[in-house]
Design an enzyme around this catalytic site. Structure first.
Site, mmCIF file in Angstrom:
data_model
loop_
_atom_site.group_PDB
_atom_site.id
_atom_site.type_symbol
_atom_site.label_atom_id
_atom_site.label_comp_id
_atom_site.label_asym_id
_atom_site.label_seq_id
_atom_site.Cartn_x
_atom_site.Cartn_y
_atom_site.Cartn_z
ATOM 1 C CD GLU A 1 34.360 40.489 31.917
ATOM 2 O OE1 GLU A 1 35.127 40.964 32.772
ATOM 3 O OE2 GLU A 1 33.134 40.334 32.108
ATOM 4 C CD GLU B 1 32.922 34.127 36.169
ATOM 5 O OE1 GLU B 1 32.407 34.679 37.137
ATOM 6 O OE2 GLU B 1 33.698 34.704 35.400
ATOM 7 N N GLY C 1 30.546 39.521 40.007
ATOM 8 C CA GLY C 1 30.966 40.760 39.360
ATOM 9 C C GLY C 1 30.186 41.936 39.923
ATOM 10 N N GLY C 2 29.196 42.385 39.176
ATOM 11 C CA GLY C 2 28.443 43.611 39.510
ATOM 12 C C GLY C 2 27.995 43.694 40.965
ATOM 13 N N GLY D 1 27.034 39.632 33.518
ATOM 14 C CA GLY D 1 26.631 41.028 33.368
ATOM 15 C C GLY D 1 25.345 41.208 32.587
ATOM 16 C CG HIS E 1 36.966 36.816 33.897
ATOM 17 N ND1 HIS E 1 36.236 37.453 32.915
ATOM 18 C CD2 HIS E 1 36.141 36.706 34.972
ATOM 19 C CE1 HIS E 1 35.023 37.717 33.390
ATOM 20 N NE2 HIS E 1 34.943 37.281 34.631
ATOM 21 C CG ASN F 1 36.288 39.835 38.439
ATOM 22 O OD1 ASN F 1 37.068 40.779 38.518
ATOM 23 N ND2 ASN F 1 36.052 39.171 37.320
ATOM 24 C CD1 TRP F 2 34.901 44.287 43.497
ATOM 25 C CD2 TRP F 2 36.558 45.663 44.132
ATOM 26 N NE1 TRP F 2 34.778 44.510 44.841
ATOM 27 C CE2 TRP F 2 35.767 45.344 45.267
ATOM 28 C CE3 TRP F 2 37.655 46.518 44.291
ATOM 29 C CZ2 TRP F 2 36.056 45.853 46.537
ATOM 30 C CZ3 TRP F 2 37.943 47.016 45.553
ATOM 31 C CH2 TRP F 2 37.146 46.688 46.659
ATOM 32 C CE LYS F 3 33.245 40.928 35.741
ATOM 33 N NZ LYS F 3 32.248 40.496 34.801
ATOM 34 C CB SER G 1 23.500 37.560 36.451
ATOM 35 O OG SER G 1 23.886 38.229 35.261
HETATM 36 P P1 13P Z 1 28.436 39.531 36.924
HETATM 37 O O1 13P Z 1 28.212 39.049 38.351
HETATM 38 O O2 13P Z 1 28.461 41.034 36.828
HETATM 39 O O3 13P Z 1 27.515 38.875 35.960
HETATM 40 O O4 13P Z 1 29.934 39.079 36.530
HETATM 41 C C1 13P Z 1 30.304 37.762 36.696
HETATM 42 C C2 13P Z 1 31.760 37.659 36.482
HETATM 43 O O5 13P Z 1 32.248 37.779 35.373
HETATM 44 C C3 13P Z 1 32.619 37.446 37.658
HETATM 45 O O6 13P Z 1 33.914 37.122 37.291
#
Ligand code: 13P
Length: 256
Positions: A100, A169, A236-237, A175, A98, A13-15, A215
């Site tokens: 977010e 999640e 994510g990251g 994050g 998600h 997930n590149w956000k 994470s």
């Molecule tokens: P991180 O891996 O950056 O914690 O993000 C997780 C996430 O929200 C994936 O959708």
């Protein structure tokens, strides 16, 4: 997990990160690293990057998905994207709910459910995200929150979703570098699995993948992935770098 039943799912997930040149570099590196992945692999780029990623990964065993969609098939919805538009752009997956999106855009459970059904109408696979906040966990409400979030998508208002996977999640782990321990994650995954079985029956409940997100890194993927109900990762990251994403995919091959 039982590898004979559920193939792991590893998704990036590149956000709201990367531009096209970076996306192309990612794809070139991933193509070089991937080999025969021990997991189903999906990349969720921002909308303007979808075309570059679909091109850059053409012929690879990697699917592409949107990070969100509108619940309606078309219409006057400025700034939104429909399931059909995603499918037309080469997507076969879409993220729904998600945390977010739930936090930044006040998406509630009913909207998330409507989006998941809209995805299926265009033959996209929804990867539906659930998870509690740190405050909810401290208050002992984790299972209640998960039950409520699942009830909306598994409820009968729109009929039964014929296909979907889930991502657990925990918001406090996203994050933050504060990964859930395999024990904490497994406990939540097992609860989710029991809800799936209760509502959809044992066989279907066993077939739905529950990816973990929060994470995840190459260094912690193998120990999380060894838990029986953790069926891969939503990253994510650590998914922004093709080498670290490949390392997480490779970690799924370590567990048998
Ligand atoms: P991180 O891996 O950056 O914690 O993000 C997780 C996430 O929200 C994936 O959708």
């Amino acid at each position: 997990m039982n590898p004979s039943m559920r193939r792991p799912l590893v998704a990036a997930n590149w956000k709201m990160h990367l531009v096209r040149a970076e996306a192309r570099t990612f794809c070139r590196t991933l193509v070089g690293e991937l080999g025969a992945p021990p997991a189903e692999v999906v990349v969720f780029p921002s909308f303007p990057l979808i075309d570059s990623v679909v091109d850059g990964l053409a012929g690879m065993p990697v699917a592409v998905g949107g990070q969100d969609l509108h619940p309606r098939a078309s219409g006057a919805h400025t700034g939104d994207v429909s399931a059909q538009q995603l499918a037309d752009a080469g997507c076969t997956w879409v993220l729904c709910g998600h945390s977010e999106r739930r936090a930044d855009h006040a998406e509630d459970d009913a909207l998330v459910a409507a989006k998941a059904h809209a995805a299926r109408a265009a033959d996209l696979v929804p990867l539906i995200c659930v998870g509690e906040t740190g405050e909810q966990r401290k208050a002992g409400k984790t299972f209640a929150v998960l039950e409520r979030q699942l009830a909306a998508v598994l409820g009968s208002e729109h009929g039964e979703l014929d296909r979907f996977d889930l991502a657990y999640e925990p918001v406090w782990a996203i994050g933050t570098g504060e990964t859930a321990t395999p024990e904490i994650a497994q406990e939540a995954h097992a609860f989710i699995r029991s809800e799936l079985a209760r509502r959809l029956g044992d066989e279907r409940g066993e077939s739905i993948r529950i990816a973990y997100g929060g994470s995840v890194k190459p260094a912690n993927a193998a120990s999380l992935g060894a838990a029986p109900d953790i069926d891969g990762f939503l990253v994510g990251g650590a998914s922004l770098d093709a080498e670290s994403f490949s390392g997480i995919i490779a970690a799924c091959g370590a567990r048998t």
